[in-house]
Design a protein around this motif. Structure first.
Motif, PDB file in Angstrom:
ATOM      1  N   ARG A 186     -10.130   4.705 -82.618  1.00  0.00           N
ATOM      2  CA  ARG A 186      -9.373   5.862 -83.113  1.00  0.00           C
ATOM      3  C   ARG A 186     -10.294   7.065 -83.345  1.00  0.00           C
ATOM      4  O   ARG A 186      -9.939   8.196 -83.040  1.00  0.00           O
ATOM      5  N   ASP A 242     -20.828  25.567 -85.171  1.00  0.00           N
ATOM      6  CA  ASP A 242     -20.027  25.052 -86.274  1.00  0.00           C
ATOM      7  C   ASP A 242     -19.864  26.165 -87.289  1.00  0.00           C
ATOM      8  O   ASP A 242     -20.206  27.322 -87.026  1.00  0.00           O
ATOM      9  N   ASN A 279     -20.477  32.425 -83.478  1.00  0.00           N
ATOM     10  CA  ASN A 279     -19.214  31.944 -82.943  1.00  0.00           C
ATOM     11  C   ASN A 279     -18.613  32.948 -81.964  1.00  0.00           C
ATOM     12  O   ASN A 279     -18.081  32.565 -80.923  1.00  0.00           O
TER      13      ASN A 279
HETATM   14  P1  NAD Z   1     -13.668  18.284 -88.385  1.00  0.00           P
HETATM   15  O1  NAD Z   1     -13.415  18.730 -89.758  1.00  0.00           O
HETATM   16  O2  NAD Z   1     -14.263  16.936 -88.137  1.00  0.00           O
HETATM   17  O3  NAD Z   1     -14.630  19.341 -87.640  1.00  0.00           O
HETATM   18  C1  NAD Z   1     -14.378  20.711 -87.626  1.00  0.00           C
HETATM   19  C2  NAD Z   1     -15.568  21.415 -87.016  1.00  0.00           C
HETATM   20  O4  NAD Z   1     -15.256  22.795 -86.924  1.00  0.00           O
HETATM   21  C3  NAD Z   1     -16.838  21.318 -87.837  1.00  0.00           C
HETATM   22  O5  NAD Z   1     -17.955  21.245 -86.971  1.00  0.00           O
HETATM   23  C4  NAD Z   1     -16.871  22.656 -88.585  1.00  0.00           C
HETATM   24  O6  NAD Z   1     -18.170  23.075 -88.959  1.00  0.00           O
HETATM   25  C5  NAD Z   1     -16.295  23.566 -87.527  1.00  0.00           C
HETATM   26  N1  NAD Z   1     -15.754  24.791 -88.107  1.00  0.00           N
HETATM   27  C6  NAD Z   1     -14.990  24.927 -89.208  1.00  0.00           C
HETATM   28  N2  NAD Z   1     -14.755  26.227 -89.451  1.00  0.00           N
HETATM   29  C7  NAD Z   1     -15.368  26.907 -88.467  1.00  0.00           C
HETATM   30  C8  NAD Z   1     -15.513  28.285 -88.177  1.00  0.00           C
HETATM   31  N3  NAD Z   1     -14.941  29.211 -88.951  1.00  0.00           N
HETATM   32  N4  NAD Z   1     -16.212  28.603 -87.082  1.00  0.00           N
HETATM   33  C9  NAD Z   1     -16.786  27.674 -86.311  1.00  0.00           C
HETATM   34  N5  NAD Z   1     -16.711  26.379 -86.544  1.00  0.00           N
HETATM   35  C10 NAD Z   1     -16.001  25.993 -87.607  1.00  0.00           C
HETATM   36  O7  NAD Z   1     -12.268  18.439 -87.622  1.00  0.00           O
HETATM   37  P2  NAD Z   1     -11.792  17.698 -86.308  1.00  0.00           P
HETATM   38  O8  NAD Z   1     -11.097  16.436 -86.685  1.00  0.00           O
HETATM   39  O9  NAD Z   1     -12.884  17.662 -85.302  1.00  0.00           O
HETATM   40  O10 NAD Z   1     -10.632  18.687 -85.812  1.00  0.00           O
HETATM   41  C11 NAD Z   1     -10.929  19.893 -85.135  1.00  0.00           C
HETATM   42  C12 NAD Z   1      -9.655  20.506 -84.616  1.00  0.00           C
HETATM   43  O11 NAD Z   1      -8.973  19.580 -83.760  1.00  0.00           O
HETATM   44  C13 NAD Z   1      -8.615  20.894 -85.674  1.00  0.00           C
HETATM   45  O12 NAD Z   1      -7.936  22.027 -85.203  1.00  0.00           O
HETATM   46  C14 NAD Z   1      -7.680  19.711 -85.686  1.00  0.00           C
HETATM   47  O13 NAD Z   1      -6.386  20.066 -86.160  1.00  0.00           O
HETATM   48  C15 NAD Z   1      -7.652  19.367 -84.227  1.00  0.00           C
HETATM   49  N6  NAD Z   1      -7.247  17.991 -83.927  1.00  0.00           N
HETATM   50  C16 NAD Z   1      -7.954  16.950 -84.445  1.00  0.00           C
HETATM   51  C17 NAD Z   1      -7.573  15.655 -84.133  1.00  0.00           C
HETATM   52  C18 NAD Z   1      -8.348  14.465 -84.637  1.00  0.00           C
HETATM   53  O14 NAD Z   1      -8.052  13.361 -84.212  1.00  0.00           O
HETATM   54  N7  NAD Z   1      -9.357  14.636 -85.475  1.00  0.00           N
HETATM   55  C19 NAD Z   1      -6.452  15.423 -83.320  1.00  0.00           C
HETATM   56  C20 NAD Z   1      -5.760  16.519 -82.806  1.00  0.00           C
HETATM   57  C21 NAD Z   1      -6.173  17.805 -83.115  1.00  0.00           C
END
Ligand code: NAD
Length: 418
Positions: A186, A242, A279
């Protein structure tokens, strides 16, 4: 970068676009116009100092014609109801486009978990599940982790719901710890799904991936696994950013070593043999594939014209605003939409629920193979719809596939007349 908050309107406009192209039965559109229900609850929590604080929470259930509702629960001080409603609808279309027997939902509790002790967080989690217990369950609505909720919170949810029902109910939520019936594979599923969709799209569009340059915004769960799988496929990860900054090396970055560095330093910034990159710079890099994998609303009308990648693959939910989408399409940039690109996560959540239901657990390879099949089939379905339509986008094609399945289910269940 701020454009007005109109999350639900944006999803509705996309549905309208796809519906017009496919001449969707208007009754189907009518049934999808608003969520089936939103339950708002007040959750009293005894705080560590003995006083009671009341937290507001809600669960939005958009549509369940294909099966039980499915979607995350977030804990956030500004959990925005309009956004949660849009994300619930997005789940309806995401589950449908990949062919899962689930509907769409999302929930939130207005709180700042960083201000709560572990005990307060646990009491809040249990209180929220108690408050929504009547409308959730393995056959009704299956929550999952979202912003600021995790496997620990899911464990409390399962325990509380099981004690309300008087029997063990692991299938009430997904994203659980393995010991409570979580699924192998997962954690990496969304990143792996991103890679699989890119691989299939590359075959379909004749886009060479060997040495293809990739820039990724976000190096969390999704970004980090997407980087590793794409690196293994022969792509060159040239930039990662990030929340604290970014790292750029046109010769390529080893994502495995970068993850080690990030774990030790809490950021990718400063990784050896890279130069810092902001970014904004990352989003405007000359590269083959740009992957926003951090937040929504990152590519907007203010910066879309600067994008120089050939493809954008939406690993995050809603990273491109509609205004930006139009600019990108005019520039000839191919966008692989979120409801397809990041559906690997909900797909393995579905596998978790299936395993819970028959109480038998699969090996990691089996999860991986089944995920691959679902993602390949989903891409083929969307690509098929895309090819049949002049001047459309993969995004509209994905909504057409999703709406067609929803319409068929509504007709088969007698919700609408064929
Ligand atoms: P996470 O919290 O593990 O990671 C988020 C990353 O984004 C981190 O590296 C963080 O530093 C970076 N970040 C945060 N704010 C930022 C900014 N302002 N500028 C640049 N980087 C920034 O989250 P994740 O689980 O990897 O999810 C990321 C995205 O994917 C989200 O939009 C989430 O809704 C989407 N998503 C996640 C999943 C999942 O299974 N985890 C599934 C579908 C969609």
């Amino acid at each position: 970068m701020s454009e007005p908050n109109r999350h639900y309107e944006v999803v509705s406009e996309l549905v309208e676009k796809a519906a017009t192209r496919m001449q969707l039965n208007p009754q189907v559109k009518e049934l999808l116009r608003e969520p089936i229900r939103t339950l708002t609850v007040s959750v009293p929590v005894k705080m560590d100092d003995g006083r009671v604080r009341v937290f507001q929470g809600f669960r939005c259930q958009h549509n369940d014609v294909l099966g039980p509702f499915k979607g995350g629960i977030r804990f956030h001080p500004e959990a925005d109801e309009d956004e949660v409603k849009a994300l619930a609808a997005l789940m309806t279309y995401k589950c449908s486009v990949v062919g899962l027997p689930f509907g769409g939902a999302k929930g939130g509790v207005l709180c700042d978990p960083s201000e709560l002790s572990q005990g307060e967080l646990e009491r809040l989690s249990r209180g929220f599940i108690k408050a929504i217990a009547n409308i959730i369950g393995p056959d009704k609505d299956i929550p999952a982790p979202d912003v600021n909720t995790n496997a620990l919170v899911m464990g409390w949810f399962v325990d509380e719901f099981s004690s309300i029902k008087g029997s063990y109910q692991p299938g009430v939520v997904t994203g659980k710890p393995l010991i409570l019936g979580g699924s192998k594979g997962r954690t990496e599923a969304t990143g792996r799904g991103v890679m699989l969709v890119i691989r299939e799209a590359a075959k379909a569009f004749g886009f060479p991936l060997d040495g293809a340059t990739v820039a990724i915004q976000g190096f969390g769960n999704v970004g980090n696994y997407a980087a590793k799988y794409l690196h293994d496929l022969g792509c060159k990860i040239i930039a990662v950013a990030d929340i604290f900054g970014g790292a750029y090396n046109p010769e390529g970055i080893d994502p495995y070593a970068l993850k080690e560095y990030e774990l030790a330093n809490r950021t990718v910034k400063g990784f050896s043999d890279t130069r810092p990159i902001s970014n904004e710079e990352l989003l405007a890099l000359e590269c083959d594939i740009l992957i926003p994998a951090a937040l929504g609303n990152q590519i907007t009308k203010a910066n879309a014209a600067n994008v120089k990648s050939k493809w954008i693959v939406e690993a995050a939910n809603g990273p491109t605003t509609p205004e930006a989408d139009k600019i990108l399409q005019d520039k000839g940039i191919l966008v692989i939409p979120d409801i397809l690109a990041n559906a690997g996560g909900v797909t393995v959540s579905y596998f978790e629920w299936v395993q819970n239901n028959y109480n038998y657990y699969w090996a990691e390879d089996e999860v991986g193979e089944r995920l691959e099949q679902v993602m390949v089939d989903a891409f083929q379905a969307v690509y098929g719809a895309y090819q049949g339509q002049e001047g459309t986008s993969l995004r509209v094609a994905a909504y057409m596939v999703a709406l067609e399945r929803l319409a068929r289910a509504m007709e088969a269940r007698g919700w609408v007349m064929a």
